[in-house]
Design a protein around this motif. Structure first.
Motif, mmCIF file in Angstrom:
data_model
loop_
_atom_site.group_PDB
_atom_site.id
_atom_site.type_symbol
_atom_site.label_atom_id
_atom_site.label_comp_id
_atom_site.label_asym_id
_atom_site.label_seq_id
_atom_site.Cartn_x
_atom_site.Cartn_y
_atom_site.Cartn_z
ATOM 1 N N ILE A 112 5.042 -10.074 1.321
ATOM 2 C CA ILE A 112 4.808 -10.951 0.011
ATOM 3 C C ILE A 112 4.209 -12.857 0.535
ATOM 4 O O ILE A 112 3.217 -12.953 -0.188
ATOM 5 N N GLY A 113 5.056 -12.963 1.508
ATOM 6 C CA GLY A 113 4.384 -14.193 2.311
ATOM 7 C C GLY A 113 2.913 -14.205 2.602
ATOM 8 O O GLY A 113 2.380 -15.508 2.425
ATOM 9 N N ARG A 114 2.326 -13.104 3.001
ATOM 10 C CA ARG A 114 1.190 -12.945 3.393
ATOM 11 C C ARG A 114 0.255 -12.652 2.413
ATOM 12 O O ARG A 114 -1.042 -12.687 2.540
ATOM 13 N N GLY A 115 0.734 -12.682 1.175
ATOM 14 C CA GLY A 115 -0.117 -12.313 0.002
ATOM 15 C C GLY A 115 -0.627 -10.858 -0.225
ATOM 16 O O GLY A 115 -1.345 -10.347 -1.045
ATOM 17 N N ARG A 116 0.363 -9.820 0.531
ATOM 18 C CA ARG A 116 -0.212 -8.653 0.536
ATOM 19 C C ARG A 116 0.656 -7.841 -0.542
ATOM 20 O O ARG A 116 1.746 -6.961 -0.135
ATOM 21 N N LEU A 117 0.611 -8.193 -1.636
ATOM 22 C CA LEU A 117 1.579 -7.772 -2.770
ATOM 23 C C LEU A 117 1.184 -6.380 -3.016
ATOM 24 O O LEU A 117 2.422 -5.381 -3.304
ATOM 25 N N GLN A 118 0.205 -5.709 -2.785
ATOM 26 C CA GLN A 118 -0.082 -4.038 -3.232
ATOM 27 C C GLN A 118 0.557 -3.411 -2.009
ATOM 28 O O GLN A 118 1.457 -2.539 -2.385
ATOM 29 N N ALA A 119 0.484 -3.999 -0.807
ATOM 30 C CA ALA A 119 1.311 -3.477 0.100
ATOM 31 C C ALA A 119 2.789 -3.308 0.236
ATOM 32 O O ALA A 119 3.550 -2.414 0.346
ATOM 33 N N ALA A 120 3.356 -4.621 -0.199
ATOM 34 C CA ALA A 120 4.744 -4.790 -0.666
ATOM 35 C C ALA A 120 5.195 -3.662 -1.581
ATOM 36 O O ALA A 120 6.241 -3.205 -1.468
ATOM 37 N N ASP A 121 4.535 -3.665 -2.732
ATOM 38 C CA ASP A 121 4.800 -2.874 -3.840
ATOM 39 C C ASP A 121 4.729 -1.397 -3.466
ATOM 40 O O ASP A 121 5.743 -0.535 -3.826
ATOM 41 N N ALA A 122 3.859 -0.797 -2.416
ATOM 42 C CA ALA A 122 3.724 0.538 -2.153
ATOM 43 C C ALA A 122 4.784 0.521 -1.209
ATOM 44 O O ALA A 122 5.437 1.932 -1.394
#
Length: 478
Positions: A112-122
């Motif tokens: 999340i902190g790195r802006g990788r929301l799709q990866a975090a969600d997956a």
């Protein structure tokens, strides 16, 4: 304003439920995990066949130590370094020693902190939001990506803290259960549990007498729920200056093109979206005016048109302006990774050929770029060509090249890291190497040497080469 706010929250169903008593604060549904879901500690999106990392990546590490190291992992700002970090965060591997949930929570927080929301969600969907902290993170991710339905599906079955009740009120309102929302809100406020900003925002939805009353001043660092509430109440916050993850809110299709462009460029600089996504957004329409950003988009569009038509002369003419504009904007790596493959096999004159080589060295095809574009004996690309082959340059120039050359030369990895790797703690050792790389990027060049040596010993040769090439490019043309 209240009507517009609820239109943003959701279309309310006809008919609300009867209000519960003040002692029955609504809870919600229990989340059911699908059969075959991986254990929390081993969940990942990238199997060993993709990462090249062993299944025992974390197996010998203590979960508490590992979670602390992941939380402390810095963002270097160098795409290849941060890409390796994200590979670790997404790797599928055996769980560490102890309770693995805090490790998964730390991995999600980092994404999340790195802006990788799709990866975090997956990752959350893959593992299942089985703990209260994970459900809170899943709720925040869903809000930041504009999926309030998913957010409310991930609220806590049994709220444990005031912020959990704030989420519950939000979701009850969104579901049209005004009476239950009001009862829940009154109960938690009576207990003094809500912060003033969240309480004030929710109260604007619940109290018709507050129509036209100013909202609470927005905090410098809002929660995702506060951010969405301000938007729903007609006073959206600017994402510039907020953490990177909030920029995704400006990528939603209903946002103006300029807003989406600003967000996409910010995310692309950080490697949070691929260059292809940015260039697709560039191509949506013609720039409406002149100016730095519009001129940059026009230059990229001109290059794209030349590439589509496969006209080498037009490509050679358009390439310098596009590459210069994107590099000056901090978007060079994202741009190169998208455009360099399209330049392969295209005959270009000397100046454009040199630029194509520079871009090729930042792409996945760096070795092929050297084979196709490098001119024998050209000192300007000697170091880049050497690192692309996994070799130190014969005559390194300056502290950076000297440090990189040592990392690709006879330097040995720290014995402590080797011992960790032998004890099924490779992931932990890689986190230490990534920390050294981040310090090396900041200027402590000596710390690049052991980190690169360890990556190469660990079989992460491609990552080591990409890191060297990006650092070399950042300091000046290859």
């Amino acid at each position: 304003m209240r009507g517009a706010a609820f239109a943003l929250l959701a279309a309310l169903p006809a008919g609300a439920q009867d209000a519960p008593t003040a002692t029955s604060i609504p809870t919600g549904t229990i989340e059911v995990m699908p059969l075959g879901a991986p254990a929390t500690g081993s969940a990942g999106l990238l199997p060993a066949t993709v990462t090249g990392l062993p299944d025992t990546l974390w197996a010998g590490s203590r979960a508490s130590d590992l979670a602390a190291r992941i939380d402390a992992l810095p963002i270097s700002g160098v795409g290849a370094v941060d890409a390796l970090a994200e590979t670790l965060l997404l790797a599928e591997a055996a769980p560490p020693i102890g309770d693995p949930a805090p490790v998964l929570e730390a991995r999600v927080r980092q994404l999340i902190g790195r802006g990788r929301l799709q990866a975090a969600d997956a990752l959350l969907r893959r593992a299942g939001a089985r703990t209260t902290p994970l459900r809170r993170l899943a709720f925040d991710v869903a809000l930041l990506t504009g999926d309030e339905t998913a957010a409310c599906a991930r609220t806590e079955p049994v709220p444990e803290a005031p912020e959990d009740y704030a989420r519950r009120v939000f979701c009850l309102l969104r579901g049209g259960d005004w009476a239950a929302a009001l009862t829940t809100f009154d109960a938690v406020v009576a207990l003094g549990g809500l912060d003033p900003v969240t309480a004030g925002l929710l109260n604007h939805f619940l109290d018709p007498e507050l129509e036209g009353v100013p909202l609470p001043p927005p905090p410098a660092q809002p929660t995702p729920l506060q951010f969405r509430l301000y938007e729903a109440l007609g006073e959206p916050m600017q994402t510039r200056g907020l953490p990177l993850s909030f920029a995704h809110a400006d990528m939603l299709p209903q946002k103006p093109w300029r807003t989406r462009l600003d967000a996409a460029e910010r995310l692309a600089r950080a490697g949070a979206i691929e260059g292809g996504e940015l260039l697709a957004l560039y191509s949506e329409r013609r720039p409406p005016a002149s100016g730095r950003q519009w001129d940059r988009i026009a230059a990229v569009q001109a290059l794209d048109e030349a590439l589509v038509r496969a006209r080498p002369a037009a490509v050679a003419e358009a390439l310098p302006a596009a590459w210069s504009a994107m590099r000056d904007a901090g978007l060079g790596v994202a741009f190169a990774r998208s455009i360099a493959p399209r330049l392969t096999g295209l005959p270009l004159p000397a100046e454009a050929n040199a630029l194509a080589l520079e871009m090729g060295l930042l792409s996945g095809g760096y070795e092929a770029a050297v084979a196709e574009r490098a001119r024998p004996g050209d000192p300007a690309v000697a170091a880049g060509a050497a690192f692309a082959r996994g070799e130190p340059p014969a005559e390194p120039d300056g502290p950076l090249e000297e440090a990189l050359a040592a990392g690709f030369g006879d330097a040995e990895a720290p014995e402590e890291w080797r011992a960790m790797a032998a004890d099924d703690r490779l992931g932990e050792a890689l986190l230490l190497a990534l920390e050294d790389l981040a310090h090396g990027v900041e200027g402590d060049r000596a710390r690049l040497v052991p980190a690169l040596a360890f990556l190469r010993e660990a079989g992460l040769e491609d990552s080591a080469r990409r890191i060297a090439l990006e650092l070399l490019s950042a300091e000046g043309p290859a």
